[in-house]
Design a protein around this motif. Structure first.
Motif, PDB file in Angstrom:
ATOM      1  N   MET A  35       1.223 -15.617  -0.290  1.00  0.00           N
ATOM      2  CA  MET A  35       0.395 -14.584  -0.925  1.00  0.00           C
ATOM      3  C   MET A  35       1.260 -13.391  -1.335  1.00  0.00           C
ATOM      4  O   MET A  35       1.135 -12.863  -2.450  1.00  0.00           O
ATOM      5  CB  MET A  35      -0.697 -14.119   0.034  1.00  0.00           C
ATOM      6  CG  MET A  35      -1.785 -15.128   0.284  1.00  0.00           C
ATOM      7  SD  MET A  35      -2.968 -15.208  -1.076  1.00  0.00           S
ATOM      8  CE  MET A  35      -4.190 -16.312  -0.382  1.00  0.00           C
ATOM      9  N   ILE A  36       2.143 -12.965  -0.450  1.00  0.00           N
ATOM     10  CA  ILE A  36       3.028 -11.850  -0.773  1.00  0.00           C
ATOM     11  C   ILE A  36       3.996 -12.245  -1.879  1.00  0.00           C
ATOM     12  O   ILE A  36       4.289 -11.449  -2.791  1.00  0.00           O
ATOM     13  CB  ILE A  36       3.782 -11.392   0.485  1.00  0.00           C
ATOM     14  CG1 ILE A  36       2.797 -10.753   1.471  1.00  0.00           C
ATOM     15  CG2 ILE A  36       4.893 -10.405   0.139  1.00  0.00           C
ATOM     16  CD1 ILE A  36       3.425 -10.255   2.750  1.00  0.00           C
ATOM     17  N   THR A  37       4.495 -13.476  -1.847  1.00  0.00           N
ATOM     18  CA  THR A  37       5.413 -13.939  -2.884  1.00  0.00           C
ATOM     19  C   THR A  37       4.760 -13.918  -4.252  1.00  0.00           C
ATOM     20  O   THR A  37       5.376 -13.493  -5.238  1.00  0.00           O
ATOM     21  CB  THR A  37       5.891 -15.370  -2.557  1.00  0.00           C
ATOM     22  OG1 THR A  37       6.562 -15.365  -1.302  1.00  0.00           O
ATOM     23  CG2 THR A  37       6.835 -15.882  -3.634  1.00  0.00           C
ATOM     24  N   VAL A  38       3.514 -14.372  -4.338  1.00  0.00           N
ATOM     25  CA  VAL A  38       2.785 -14.367  -5.615  1.00  0.00           C
ATOM     26  C   VAL A  38       2.662 -12.951  -6.157  1.00  0.00           C
ATOM     27  O   VAL A  38       2.900 -12.686  -7.338  1.00  0.00           O
ATOM     28  CB  VAL A  38       1.398 -15.013  -5.445  1.00  0.00           C
ATOM     29  CG1 VAL A  38       0.525 -14.747  -6.670  1.00  0.00           C
ATOM     30  CG2 VAL A  38       1.527 -16.511  -5.217  1.00  0.00           C
ATOM     31  N   VAL A  56       0.751  -1.627   2.453  1.00  0.00           N
ATOM     32  CA  VAL A  56       1.664  -0.708   1.768  1.00  0.00           C
ATOM     33  C   VAL A  56       2.044  -1.258   0.401  1.00  0.00           C
ATOM     34  O   VAL A  56       2.044  -0.544  -0.612  1.00  0.00           O
ATOM     35  CB  VAL A  56       2.928  -0.471   2.624  1.00  0.00           C
ATOM     36  CG1 VAL A  56       3.936   0.387   1.860  1.00  0.00           C
ATOM     37  CG2 VAL A  56       2.560   0.184   3.951  1.00  0.00           C
ATOM     38  N   LEU A  57       2.344  -2.548   0.341  1.00  0.00           N
ATOM     39  CA  LEU A  57       2.722  -3.175  -0.928  1.00  0.00           C
ATOM     40  C   LEU A  57       1.562  -3.181  -1.916  1.00  0.00           C
ATOM     41  O   LEU A  57       1.787  -3.140  -3.139  1.00  0.00           O
ATOM     42  CB  LEU A  57       3.197  -4.609  -0.673  1.00  0.00           C
ATOM     43  CG  LEU A  57       4.567  -4.758  -0.007  1.00  0.00           C
ATOM     44  CD1 LEU A  57       4.796  -6.203   0.419  1.00  0.00           C
ATOM     45  CD2 LEU A  57       5.669  -4.309  -0.953  1.00  0.00           C
ATOM     46  N   SER A  58       0.337  -3.244  -1.414  1.00  0.00           N
ATOM     47  CA  SER A  58      -0.821  -3.271  -2.321  1.00  0.00           C
ATOM     48  C   SER A  58      -0.910  -2.000  -3.155  1.00  0.00           C
ATOM     49  O   SER A  58      -1.414  -2.023  -4.282  1.00  0.00           O
ATOM     50  CB  SER A  58      -2.112  -3.476  -1.523  1.00  0.00           C
ATOM     51  OG  SER A  58      -2.397  -2.339  -0.720  1.00  0.00           O
ATOM     52  N   GLY A  59      -0.436  -0.905  -2.609  1.00  0.00           N
ATOM     53  CA  GLY A  59      -0.381   0.319  -3.401  1.00  0.00           C
ATOM     54  C   GLY A  59       0.849   0.370  -4.287  1.00  0.00           C
ATOM     55  O   GLY A  59       0.796   0.820  -5.432  1.00  0.00           O
ATOM     56  N   ALA A  60       1.974  -0.151  -3.786  1.00  0.00           N
ATOM     57  CA  ALA A  60       3.230  -0.087  -4.531  1.00  0.00           C
ATOM     58  C   ALA A  60       3.217  -0.962  -5.769  1.00  0.00           C
ATOM     59  O   ALA A  60       3.822  -0.623  -6.790  1.00  0.00           O
ATOM     60  CB  ALA A  60       4.396  -0.477  -3.623  1.00  0.00           C
ATOM     61  N   PRO A  76      -3.672  -7.126  -9.164  1.00  0.00           N
ATOM     62  CA  PRO A  76      -2.400  -7.324  -8.463  1.00  0.00           C
ATOM     63  C   PRO A  76      -2.470  -7.036  -6.967  1.00  0.00           C
ATOM     64  O   PRO A  76      -1.618  -7.501  -6.213  1.00  0.00           O
ATOM     65  CB  PRO A  76      -1.453  -6.342  -9.170  1.00  0.00           C
ATOM     66  CG  PRO A  76      -2.347  -5.315  -9.792  1.00  0.00           C
ATOM     67  CD  PRO A  76      -3.605  -6.042 -10.152  1.00  0.00           C
ATOM     68  N   ARG A  77      -3.472  -6.271  -6.548  1.00  0.00           N
ATOM     69  CA  ARG A  77      -3.579  -5.957  -5.120  1.00  0.00           C
ATOM     70  C   ARG A  77      -4.190  -7.085  -4.303  1.00  0.00           C
ATOM     71  O   ARG A  77      -3.946  -7.174  -3.093  1.00  0.00           O
ATOM     72  CB  ARG A  77      -4.455  -4.714  -4.926  1.00  0.00           C
ATOM     73  CG  ARG A  77      -3.877  -3.448  -5.524  1.00  0.00           C
ATOM     74  CD  ARG A  77      -4.785  -2.287  -5.225  1.00  0.00           C
ATOM     75  NE  ARG A  77      -4.263  -1.032  -5.748  1.00  0.00           N
ATOM     76  CZ  ARG A  77      -4.458   0.146  -5.212  1.00  0.00           C
ATOM     77  NH1 ARG A  77      -5.154   0.235  -4.090  1.00  0.00           N
ATOM     78  NH2 ARG A  77      -3.976   1.241  -5.752  1.00  0.00           N
ATOM     79  N   TRP A  78      -4.993  -7.929  -4.946  1.00  0.00           N
ATOM     80  CA  TRP A  78      -5.822  -8.861  -4.188  1.00  0.00           C
ATOM     81  C   TRP A  78      -5.034  -9.910  -3.407  1.00  0.00           C
ATOM     82  O   TRP A  78      -5.430 -10.258  -2.278  1.00  0.00           O
ATOM     83  CB  TRP A  78      -6.852  -9.497  -5.120  1.00  0.00           C
ATOM     84  CG  TRP A  78      -7.962  -8.536  -5.415  1.00  0.00           C
ATOM     85  CD1 TRP A  78      -8.059  -7.686  -6.470  1.00  0.00           C
ATOM     86  CD2 TRP A  78      -9.098  -8.282  -4.597  1.00  0.00           C
ATOM     87  NE1 TRP A  78      -9.194  -6.921  -6.383  1.00  0.00           N
ATOM     88  CE2 TRP A  78      -9.858  -7.274  -5.241  1.00  0.00           C
ATOM     89  CE3 TRP A  78      -9.569  -8.817  -3.393  1.00  0.00           C
ATOM     90  CZ2 TRP A  78     -11.047  -6.791  -4.696  1.00  0.00           C
ATOM     91  CZ3 TRP A  78     -10.754  -8.334  -2.866  1.00  0.00           C
ATOM     92  CH2 TRP A  78     -11.477  -7.333  -3.516  1.00  0.00           C
ATOM     93  N   PRO A  79      -3.932 -10.462  -3.926  1.00  0.00           N
ATOM     94  CA  PRO A  79      -3.159 -11.384  -3.066  1.00  0.00           C
ATOM     95  C   PRO A  79      -2.645 -10.699  -1.801  1.00  0.00           C
ATOM     96  O   PRO A  79      -2.543 -11.330  -0.738  1.00  0.00           O
ATOM     97  CB  PRO A  79      -2.001 -11.824  -3.968  1.00  0.00           C
ATOM     98  CG  PRO A  79      -2.484 -11.610  -5.345  1.00  0.00           C
ATOM     99  CD  PRO A  79      -3.371 -10.408  -5.278  1.00  0.00           C
TER     100      PRO A  79
END
Length: 461
Positions: A67-70, A135-139, A209-212
């Protein structure tokens, strides 16, 4: 009090009649699938030993990572022009992998010092990635600089989980199970979960882009809870010590103050070090193909296909080859691991040379499949050699050291893939040269080790 006049409800509040039938129909696919998964992961004594729970936990780990990779792949790759994407991916690798290269050798020894908290360490690695996913979901939306340290944190936490998992597997072996077979089952569980989660992640990416990353958060929270369901015996470190990659000149003092030399991978024979070098060559090729083909197929996709579909075809081919190699590994577990490594590296070398000379879409996909097959089977054979030749006292730590070297080889291959010009025949020639170097420098030592051990070693079960 129960409402007696309510249609479709029994006195206990449970649905009855058609409502109960509908509920059963809706409920069965979920419970039926869960039972099948539990039956597969707990077969042949894996349920009683606790290995089944580790297989399920590793599946959760693979699903969260994909999920993070996608999410990150779409952020740093598809959203910008090719030339800019190469620079951004190189920057991403430089900022995240360079510190990771320095930190990775420290992770194993650090975790060796907390053997009695392995479940907590695995849970901590899961929880850290859950928080970093937020954190990545915002970045990924703002493009903030926090993207890079958060991605580094995900890599470090993922590596920490992998090191602890390697130490846990020997503690959960069912009767008559080899370490090779156990690792094969755990890896297959992760691959299957990754294959299921990848299209789900791609679908979530279409929403936003945040959903994964939200999906990764939920998955890793579940992994945090599942970590504590492992048997308490995984926290035992009875009889374990730390393995070194080279013969260490440092001496430890035994109970009678006599110097005791700590064993390392080079002190247990050449088979392990040659096998590690051959695996490093294949892992280097894997990193190279991922990045080189990512940019090559984006600029020159397969005939009649988009860049995303072209990459998907190659990715599916590599994943299929890896899954087949992992499955075959259990069947070949009683054969000489050295010969298996020599054979699969020769196989991938032939595929790379063929794809370089007769460059084409079909041959590129075939190379990806063969490389995935060889990587899985060679790694399982390396595990078998470590199990056979490395003393039990330091075996689990040896797995951590070998994983670190293989990860660094992948990074090196990826850097080469980014730097090369996008010329298919040239790139695959470089890939063939990488594999040829690993094969030619190890084949004689591995064959000699196999011949020497044919009459003196027990079969690797």
């Amino acid at each position: 009090m129960a409402l007696k006049g309510t249609s479709g409800l029994s006195g206990t509040g449970r649905p009855r009649g058609p409502f109960r039938s509908i509920a059963r129909v809706l409920h069965f696919p979920v419970t039926g699938t869960a039972r099948q998964i539990r039956r597969a992961t707990h077969a042949h004594g894996a349920g009683e030993s606790g290995l089944g729970k580790l297989i399920e936990l590793h599946g959760v780990n693979g699903a969260g990572d994909v999920m993070i990779t996608v999410a990150l792949a779409s952020t740093v790759f598809f959203s910008v022009p090719t030339d800019e994407a190469r620079g951004r991916v190189a920057l991403y690798l430089g900022i995240t992998m360079a510190p990771f290269t320095l930190l990775a050798p420290v992770i194993g020894p650090l975790l060796d010092r907390i053997p009695h908290g392995r479940r907590a360490a695995m849970a901590g690695a899961m929880l850290a990635r859950a928080l970093l996913a937020l954190v990545l979901s915002g970045a990924v939306v703002t493009g903030g600089i926090e993207l890079y340290p958060a991605a580094l944190g995900v890599l470090v936490a993922s590596k920490a989980y992998g090191v602890v998992r390697s130490a846990v597997v020997p503690r959960l072996l069912p009767p008559q199970f080899s370490l090779v077979k156990a690792n094969s089952r755990v890896t297959l569980g992760g691959l299957l979960a990754t294959g299921i989660a990848a299209p789900i992640g791609a679908g979530l990416q279409q929403i936003g882009p945040r959903w994964p990353l939200y999906g990764a958060f939920v998955i890793f929270v579940a992994g945090t809870i599942l970590s504590f369901t492992l048997p308490p015996k995984v926290d035992s470190a009875k009889g374990e010590d730390t393995a070194l990659l080279a013969a260490d000149e440092q001496h430890l003092h035994g109970p009678h103050l006599k110097p005791v030399k700590r064993p390392g991978l080079r002190t247990v024979g050449t088979a392990v070090t040659h096998a590690l070098a051959a695996n490093a060559a294949i892992r280097c090729l894997s990193g190279f193909l991922i990045f080189f083909l990512a940019f090559l197929l984006r600029e020159h996709p397969m005939t009649g296909q988009s860049a995303a579909v072209s990459l998907g075809i190659v990715g599916v081919a590599a994943g299929t080859g890896n899954a087949i190699g992992t499955a075959v590994g259990a069947w070949l577990r009683s054969r000489a691991p050295e010969i298996i490594i020599v054979t699969v590296v020769a196989l991938v070398l032939g595929a790379a040379v063929t794809a370089a000379v007769f460059f084409g879409a079909v041959l590129v996909a075939c190379l990806a499949a063969v490389a995935g097959f060889a990587q899985a089977l060679a790694k399982l054979s390396l595990d078998a050699l470590i199990q056979r030749d490395v003393p039990e006292l330091v075996r689990t730590s040896a797995f951590a050291r070998s994983e670190t070297l293989l990860q660094m080889s992948w990074v090196l291959g990826g850097a080469i893939g980014i730097a090369l010009p996008l010329i298919g025949a040239l790139g695959l020639s470089v890939g063939a040269a990488i594999v040829a170097t690993g094969w030619l420098t190890t084949v004689r030592g591995l064959v000699a080790s196999a011949r020497h051990g044919a009459g003196t070693r027990n079969r690797v079960e």
